[in-house]
Design an enzyme around this catalytic site. Structure first.
Site, short mmCIF file in Angstrom:
data_model
loop_
_atom_site.label_atom_id
_atom_site.label_comp_id
_atom_site.label_asym_id
_atom_site.label_seq_id
_atom_site.Cartn_x
_atom_site.Cartn_y
_atom_site.Cartn_z
N ASP A 204 0.88 -1.15 -0.10
CA ASP A 204 -0.52 -0.24 0.29
C ASP A 204 0.82 1.20 0.00
O ASP A 204 0.35 2.09 -0.12
CB ASP A 204 -0.63 -0.15 0.83
N SER A 228 -7.18 5.51 -0.15
CA SER A 228 -7.30 4.14 -1.15
C SER A 228 -8.65 3.78 -0.77
O SER A 228 -9.86 3.76 0.05
CB SER A 228 -6.49 2.97 0.10
N GLN A 278 -5.41 -1.41 -7.61
CA GLN A 278 -5.43 0.12 -5.93
C GLN A 278 -6.37 0.54 -6.77
O GLN A 278 -6.15 1.27 -8.30
CB GLN A 278 -4.97 -0.10 -5.34
#
Length: 289
Positions: A204, A228, A278
């Site tokens: 991430d 996110s 993502q």
């Protein structure tokens, strides 16, 4: 706890409250919300604890629903969706203040042989050919914004060596891709599940930034609201996170206040370890254009 690697291992060591119910804490680092990679890693760690040891995680799909509060623990409830002959499926919901903040579905598979192929790793400089953290601080970071300097100077368990820093030093609209060498600063060992969880944690990092490069912005820009929204990951081959890995990233599209990013994690020998995708919220803050 002063050692960042020990701190990371501590937050991944969840407390078991009851069968299929776990509790995790966040580090005291002054952040306003919990780092998304931490929630992914803790949820995956909770799921792993309910799966036979011989079955490794091959994919996960997650959604961020609310920002996590670092001041209180996060409770992870595991739902044992299916236990098949080859595959095991788990769903995890993370709760705070009586509400879900995050959900994760993960699939596990017993090891088996099969067809093998992969795309080749990009031909780029190796980590020992790039500036280390001290060299970055003494050269490139001198011209960076205070927010960028704080980020790269912070003591953390994960070490970065970017191939280039232009995206963080310029307001120019640049191609939406980047290459970053990453590794855990400490020796983690060969435990496959711990390596998988830490790989999910670091996946991430830096990823959403890539969607903003085409707009001359970064996640450190105070004019941008970024977060996110979802995260997907596929684990192709075993990882050793204490060794250097190349995180190559691109962003094929941004629209509707969202940016899509993709990443591939390669070992130093060119082995493709994992793939990541993502989508994140990227939009001007109110009053900004």
């Amino acid at each position: 706890m002063s050692d960042p690697v020990e701190q990371l291992l501590a937050i991944l060591d969840l407390e078991k409250l009851e069968e299929d119910l776990y509790r995790g804490v966040s580090p005291d680092n002054g952040w306003q919300r919990v780092f998304g990679g931490q929630v992914i890693a803790q949820a995956l760690s909770a799921a792993i604890r309910t799966v036979p040891e011989e079955r490794g995680c091959h994919s996960l799909h997650a959604y961020f629903m609310r920002p996590g509060d670092p001041a209180i623990p996060i409770v992870y409830a595991v739902d044992r969706i299916r236990d098949g002959r080859s595959f095991t499926t788990r769903r995890v919901v993370a709760m705070q203040h009586g509400a879900a903040i995050f959900s994760l579905s993960a699939s596990f598979q017993r090891h088996e042989a099969g067809f093998e192929h992969q795309l080749a790793m990009p031909d780029i400089p190796k980590p020992d050919e790039l500036p280390d953290a001290k060299a970055l601080e003494e050269t490139l970071l001198q011209n960076a914004s205070p927010a960028v300097r704080r980020y790269f100077q912070r003591q953390r368990a994960i070490e970065f060596r970017p191939i280039f820093m232009e995206h963080y030093l310029s307001d120019d609209r640049l191609e939406p891709y980047q290459h970053v060498w990453v590794r855990c600063r400490g020796e983690i060992g060969d435990d496959p599940m711990l390596n998988t969880v830490i790989l999910a944690y670091l996946s991430d990092m830096t990823l959403l930034d890539t969607a903003l490069f085409a707009h001359g912005l970064s996640v450190f820009d105070e004019r941008v609201q970024a977060a996110s929204l979802d995260h997907a990951m596929w684990f192709h081959r075993p990882a050793r996170v204490s060794e250097w890995m190349l995180y190559t990233q691109d962003s094929p599209s941004s629209s509707g206040g969202r940016g899509l990013t993709r990443g591939s994690l390669y070992g130093l020998d060119g082995t493709l370890i994992a793939s990541v995708a993502q989508e994140g919220l990227i939009r001007p803050r109110r009053g900004e254009t």
